[in-house]
Write a protein that holds these residues in place. Sequence first.
Motif, short mmCIF file in Angstrom:
data_model
loop_
_atom_site.label_atom_id
_atom_site.label_comp_id
_atom_site.label_asym_id
_atom_site.label_seq_id
_atom_site.Cartn_x
_atom_site.Cartn_y
_atom_site.Cartn_z
N ILE A 58 0.83 -1.16 -0.17
CA ILE A 58 -0.01 0.01 0.00
C ILE A 58 1.01 1.18 0.01
N GLY A 59 0.51 2.40 -0.78
CA GLY A 59 1.29 3.36 -0.92
C GLY A 59 1.03 4.42 0.16
N ASP A 60 1.41 5.50 0.26
CA ASP A 60 1.25 6.71 1.09
C ASP A 60 1.27 6.25 2.50
N TRP A 61 0.47 6.07 3.43
CA TRP A 61 0.81 5.62 4.81
C TRP A 61 1.35 4.29 4.97
N GLY A 62 1.34 3.38 3.72
CA GLY A 62 1.90 2.12 3.85
C GLY A 62 3.36 2.38 3.72
N ASN A 63 3.82 3.28 3.00
CA ASN A 63 5.12 3.54 3.07
C ASN A 63 5.65 4.12 4.43
N THR A 64 4.85 4.75 5.07
CA THR A 64 4.92 5.33 6.30
C THR A 64 5.20 4.33 7.24
N ASN A 65 4.18 3.42 7.37
CA ASN A 65 4.41 2.18 8.06
C ASN A 65 5.63 1.71 7.81
N GLN A 66 5.92 1.12 6.84
CA GLN A 66 7.28 0.39 6.58
C GLN A 66 8.41 1.03 7.22
N TRP A 67 8.35 2.48 7.20
CA TRP A 67 9.60 2.95 8.02
C TRP A 67 9.35 2.99 9.41
N LEU A 68 8.26 3.25 10.05
CA LEU A 68 7.88 3.08 11.44
C LEU A 68 8.36 1.66 11.97
N GLU A 69 7.92 0.52 11.17
CA GLU A 69 8.45 -0.74 11.37
C GLU A 69 9.75 -0.91 11.75
N LYS A 70 10.72 -0.03 11.28
CA LYS A 70 12.38 -0.29 11.23
C LYS A 70 13.01 0.84 12.05
N ASN A 71 11.91 1.86 12.47
CA ASN A 71 12.74 3.00 13.07
C ASN A 71 12.04 3.32 14.37
N ASP A 72 12.54 3.84 15.24
CA ASP A 72 11.89 4.07 16.67
C ASP A 72 11.38 5.50 16.46
N TYR A 73 10.17 5.88 16.08
CA TYR A 73 9.93 7.30 15.90
C TYR A 73 9.87 8.04 17.43
N ARG A 74 10.00 7.46 18.46
CA ARG A 74 10.22 8.03 19.96
C ARG A 74 11.52 9.03 19.87
#
Length: 270
Positions: free
Chosen positions: A92-108
């Motif tokens: 999934i594009g858009d927020w799907g790309n963002t979720n893929q980043w969130l899975e591998k990075n600590d947004y905190r």
Amino acid sequence: MKKLAVVATGWHFPLHFYQKIAEQRIPKGWEVDLFCVSHRDPSYALEEKQQVIMNLGDSRRERYDKILYKKIATVDDIKLLGWHYTLEPNTIGDWGNTNQWLEKNDYRAYDKFLFTHDDNFILTDKMFEDILPQDDWLILTNSTGNAQRRLRQWLRLPKPFAVRGSFEFFTKGILDMIGGKFDLSETTLTREGKFTTLGSFTELSDWNTTVTPLANLLKEKNLLSKVKSLSSYYRMSIYCFEGERGYIHKTELSNTKEEEKGLDIIEKHG
């Protein structure tokens, strides 16, 4: 020291976009990390854009596209500019790309975020200086003001709301609120293994559903007043002209008049 993460959806790959973001002035007390979450190799974009750009005319929108796509970035180009590049499955594009980043990075580890498509025309190098010190918003979106919103306002109907991931600044607080991941449960279309599109407006229309869960959450928590915009004209602000399916010249008929007003004002502003 405060930190901003820029997370760009990699699909169109105009070098202009990646350069302009990398060249932004950074306000005192801030650090910026750049991430490109790609759903295809830039070589697909090179072939695709060359065919379109060579056939463009000389309207003002087409001139912007000629500048935007003067060169297609390679992976090496992107990395040399300081971006962290990852190639992910084209689900999934858009927020799907963002979720893929969130899975591998600590947004905190970050205080604010810029989630953006890469088909945007960035107009200034002062964007971060102007925006990052602001603290009166939870989400800062590039624009509202599409034709449907204004028509519904005139008819006194509920106004549609969408934070699409095209060009939005988020605070860490909002990501805390959504549990560090965007809810994509209403979206069914995935495109894994596909690296080209027809470019039609309807081809990816199912991805419009990605905006609904966040919109509902903000309404439930009475936080819509904390969602601000940089412009009242759809896609057009003094910081960014948003591409439509890859191009500044591309426009849906219902939005064209609104976009043109925005362009008139911004070009007059200088």
